[in-house]
Structure formats: structure tokens, C-alpha cells
Scaffold this motif. Structure first.
Motif, mmCIF file in Angstrom:
data_model
loop_
_atom_site.group_PDB
_atom_site.id
_atom_site.type_symbol
_atom_site.label_atom_id
_atom_site.label_comp_id
_atom_site.label_asym_id
_atom_site.label_seq_id
_atom_site.Cartn_x
_atom_site.Cartn_y
_atom_site.Cartn_z
ATOM 1 N N GLY A 209 0.787 -1.231 0.000
ATOM 2 C CA GLY A 209 0.000 0.000 0.000
ATOM 3 C C GLY A 209 0.814 1.272 0.000
ATOM 4 O O GLY A 209 0.331 2.311 0.461
ATOM 5 N N LEU A 210 2.023 1.232 -0.547
ATOM 6 C CA LEU A 210 2.897 2.398 -0.477
ATOM 7 C C LEU A 210 2.412 3.569 -1.323
ATOM 8 O O LEU A 210 2.863 4.698 -1.126
ATOM 9 N N SER A 211 1.505 3.321 -2.262
ATOM 10 C CA SER A 211 1.007 4.414 -3.111
ATOM 11 C C SER A 211 -0.108 5.213 -2.447
ATOM 12 O O SER A 211 -0.572 6.199 -3.017
ATOM 13 N N GLY A 212 -0.546 4.802 -1.254
ATOM 14 C CA GLY A 212 -1.535 5.594 -0.539
ATOM 15 C C GLY A 212 -2.850 4.886 -0.305
ATOM 16 O O GLY A 212 -3.089 3.777 -0.802
ATOM 17 N N PRO A 213 -3.753 5.529 0.443
ATOM 18 C CA PRO A 213 -5.032 4.919 0.820
ATOM 19 C C PRO A 213 -6.016 4.863 -0.341
ATOM 20 O O PRO A 213 -5.923 5.638 -1.291
ATOM 21 N N PHE A 214 -6.980 3.945 -0.234
ATOM 22 C CA PHE A 214 -8.031 3.826 -1.242
ATOM 23 C C PHE A 214 -9.175 3.001 -0.666
ATOM 24 O O PHE A 214 -9.022 2.329 0.362
ATOM 25 N N VAL A 215 -10.325 3.072 -1.345
ATOM 26 C CA VAL A 215 -11.513 2.321 -0.941
ATOM 27 C C VAL A 215 -12.053 1.579 -2.154
ATOM 28 O O VAL A 215 -12.165 2.155 -3.245
ATOM 29 N N LEU A 216 -12.397 0.313 -1.975
ATOM 30 C CA LEU A 216 -13.085 -0.470 -2.997
ATOM 31 C C LEU A 216 -14.567 -0.515 -2.656
ATOM 32 O O LEU A 216 -14.934 -0.679 -1.491
ATOM 33 N N ILE A 217 -15.417 -0.370 -3.663
ATOM 34 C CA ILE A 217 -16.859 -0.260 -3.451
ATOM 35 C C ILE A 217 -17.587 -1.270 -4.323
ATOM 36 O O ILE A 217 -17.294 -1.384 -5.512
ATOM 37 N N VAL A 218 -18.527 -2.002 -3.743
ATOM 38 C CA VAL A 218 -19.446 -2.844 -4.512
ATOM 39 C C VAL A 218 -20.839 -2.246 -4.338
ATOM 40 O O VAL A 218 -21.347 -2.142 -3.218
ATOM 41 N N THR A 219 -21.452 -1.815 -5.443
ATOM 42 C CA THR A 219 -22.746 -1.139 -5.403
ATOM 43 C C THR A 219 -23.884 -2.157 -5.419
ATOM 44 O O THR A 219 -23.669 -3.337 -5.730
ATOM 45 N N ASP A 221 -26.060 -2.601 -7.608
ATOM 46 C CA ASP A 221 -26.180 -3.198 -8.936
ATOM 47 C C ASP A 221 -24.889 -3.919 -9.339
ATOM 48 O O ASP A 221 -24.659 -4.173 -10.519
ATOM 49 N N LEU A 222 -24.064 -4.245 -8.321
ATOM 50 C CA LEU A 222 -22.858 -5.065 -8.473
ATOM 51 C C LEU A 222 -21.787 -4.419 -9.360
ATOM 52 O O LEU A 222 -20.989 -5.114 -9.983
ATOM 53 N N GLN A 223 -21.777 -3.093 -9.414
ATOM 54 C CA GLN A 223 -20.637 -2.402 -10.002
ATOM 55 C C GLN A 223 -19.475 -2.450 -9.016
ATOM 56 O O GLN A 223 -19.660 -2.322 -7.814
ATOM 57 N N HIS A 224 -18.280 -2.618 -9.550
ATOM 58 C CA HIS A 224 -17.070 -2.602 -8.733
ATOM 59 C C HIS A 224 -16.311 -1.315 -9.059
ATOM 60 O O HIS A 224 -15.855 -1.116 -10.189
ATOM 61 N N LEU A 225 -16.208 -0.434 -8.061
ATOM 62 C CA LEU A 225 -15.582 0.864 -8.227
ATOM 63 C C LEU A 225 -14.485 1.027 -7.181
ATOM 64 O O LEU A 225 -14.365 0.217 -6.254
ATOM 65 N N ALA A 226 -13.692 2.071 -7.341
ATOM 66 C CA ALA A 226 -12.684 2.411 -6.343
ATOM 67 C C ALA A 226 -12.669 3.912 -6.153
ATOM 68 O O ALA A 226 -13.060 4.677 -7.040
ATOM 69 N N TYR A 227 -12.201 4.324 -4.992
ATOM 70 C CA TYR A 227 -12.157 5.742 -4.652
ATOM 71 C C TYR A 227 -10.859 6.022 -3.925
ATOM 72 O O TYR A 227 -10.431 5.236 -3.064
#
Length: 274
Positions: A209-219, A221-227
Motif C-alpha cells: 500500500g505504499l502508493s496511498g489509501p483507497f476504498v473499494l466499493i461494490v454497489t 447493482d454489483l458495479q465494482h468501483l474504487a475511490y
């Protein structure tokens, strides 16, 4: 690697695309609920898209074009949007996604995750913003953060997975009393149904994780996104290849971190309860 999408300073282009969806939907004689059912989404999601508060993702645009028989207008419009206009304001767009998510997986290396913060700890976090925020603005942001935590106690809470750097647990933001309260609250959160907390210990020789924080999201309607948030902005990532890369990073982070039982042991140790 293609450039990631950045958050716009206004949602003009999003509102334009949303208005097109609304016009095409009405022309087809569909309600928002009927369209949502046809494209396997939530009615609230359709409303957010039409109001310009949520980005219309490329795959959803293509599906809507088929359902609305719009000849590819929406897909073409989304493709031609400037990168800066392809995602909504984070304060609305991300929280909309978070509120409805089936699952959230979060890596944090600087602070305890927002959904697991105490009110006093959140106040300390916002007090450290530069340029300094007014007391009114700090209070407003703390109130919003506390309201977000309602999803932890909803009837069907999302599955939440966290990997948190040990450094974030050792920093005493706000002072010793606020720090201890924050750790006690985090320890209590580890017992919540559907919540998994793992700590990434200090002193590792490898770290995904050296590039920094992030969040994975499952909506829903089963979309897979990241933030991901940066020092001066944020990114909502929908490209499947980019999301897959971050998913692989998160899987590696979980394998490198302490397991949940070891994590509760570490928290108990920090609290002096062992």
C-alpha cells in the motif's frame, strides 16, 4: 496506465448527461423505477444520475442506450466528457455510493477510517486541516461524518473490511484522552456484525500500500468501483482494469496485515488491557 478521473469543481457536464437520461427516459414512457428495474439498478441511483450527482458509468450508459433505444447517444456523451467532468463532487458522489454499498474495503495509512471515528477524533482530524477551517466548518464536517456512520447500524449493513496502518493507531491526534477514546471505539467496532479490522504492523520489509489509501466499493447493482483521496482532490475509478489492480493490492494488504484476532490483541495491548 490511463489517467484516473478527477473530481470536477462543478457538476455542469454531469447535469447535462443526467438531463439527457431524463429526457430519453420520459420519451420512452418510463418512470425512474421502471428504468431502474430494466438496467438492474436502484431507483435512487437513477435519480442521482438524472440530477447530476452521480456519474453515468460507461457500461451503464451502453445498457441505457439499449433499453431507451437512443442509438448510442449516452455512451458517446460519456466517452467525450473531459476527464475532469466525469465524476461528481466527492462530498455527494462518494457518500451516495457509500450509503448504498453492499461492501466497502478500505486501506488507510494516516487516520482511523471515517466510519470508525469518534466525534472527538473526527474534530481533531479536521482541526489539522491546512488552511485552517473555521469552527463552524469543522462542526459541519464532523456532523456529516457522524451521520455517515448510520450505515453501520442499518438493518442490512454492508460488509466492511479495513486494513489500517499501525502508525494511524499510534498517533495521538487530539491528545491522550481523545486517542484512548478512539482506540476503545475502534476496539468495539471490531465486534460489530460484518466489520473486519486488520492492522498493518510497523517494521515490515514488504508493503502493498505504499502508493496511498483507497476504498473499494461494490454497489447494489454489483458495479465494482474504487475511490482514492489525494492531498488536493479525489478520484472515483470505474475502469475495470484499474479497479482490478487495486483489488489485487487490497488482497495483498490483507495477507500482509495482522489477522483480525491478532489485531484485537494489538488494540488491547495499546489500551493496556493485557
Amino acid at each position: 496506465m490511463p489517467p484516473r478521473k478527477r473530481v470536477p469543481k462543478n457538476g455542469t457536464a454531469l447535469k447535462m448527461v443526467g438531463a439527457q437520461v431524463a429526457v430519453l427516459r420520459v420519451r420512452k414512457g418510463l418512470t425512474q423505477r421502471q428504468l431502474a428495474k430494466l438496467v438492474r439498478m436502484e431507483e435512487e441511483t437513477i435519480a442521482s444520475i438524472e440530477q447530476g450527482r452521480r456519474a453515468l458509468m460507461p457500461d451503464v450508459a451502453e445498457m441505457m442506450d439499449r433499453v431507451l433505444e437512443s442509438g448510442g447517444v449516452l455512451a458517446a456523451g460519456v466517452e467525450k466528457l473531459p476527464a475532469v467532468d466525469q465524476v461528481p463532487e466527492w462530498a455527494e458522489g462518494f457518500m451516495d455510493l457509500e450509503r448504498e454499498a453492499l461492501a466497502l474495503s478500505s486501506y488507510q495509512n494516516q487516520v482511523i477510517p471515517g466510519l470508525l471515528q469518534t466525534e472527538a477524533y473526527a474534530h481533531a482530524v479536521f482541526t489539522n486541516e491546512i488552511p485552517a477551517l473555521s469552527q463552524k466548518k469543522i462542526a459541519e464536517r464532523v456532523a456529516v461524518r457522524m451521520a455517515r456512520q448510520e450505515i453501520l447500524h442499518r438493518q442490512d449493513p454492508p460488509n466492511l473490511s479495513y486494513v489500517i496502518s499501525e502508525a494511524a493507531l499510534r498517533d495521538q491526534l487530539g491528545g491522550p484522552d481523545i486517542h484512548r477514546e478512539a482506540l476503545l471505539h475502534l476496539r468495539a467496532c471490531t465486534d460489530l456484525h460484518g466489520v473486519t479490522v486488520q492492522v498493518m504492523p510497523l517494521g515490515r520489509h514488504t508493503h502493498a500500500g505504499l502508493s496511498g489509501p483507497f476504498v473499494l466499493i461494490v454497489t447494489p447493482d454489483l458495479q465494482h468501483l474504487a475511490y482514492a483521496e489525494t492531498q488536493r482532490g479525489s478520484q472515483l475509478i470505474s475502469d475495470p482494469n484499474e479497479v482490478n489492480i487495486l483489488s489485487a493490492k487490497y488482497a495483498m494488504l490483507r495477507s500482509q496485515a495482522l489477522n483480525p484476532e491478532e489485531t484485537t490483541g494489538l488494540l488491547d495491548g495499546l489500551l493496556g488491557e493485557r
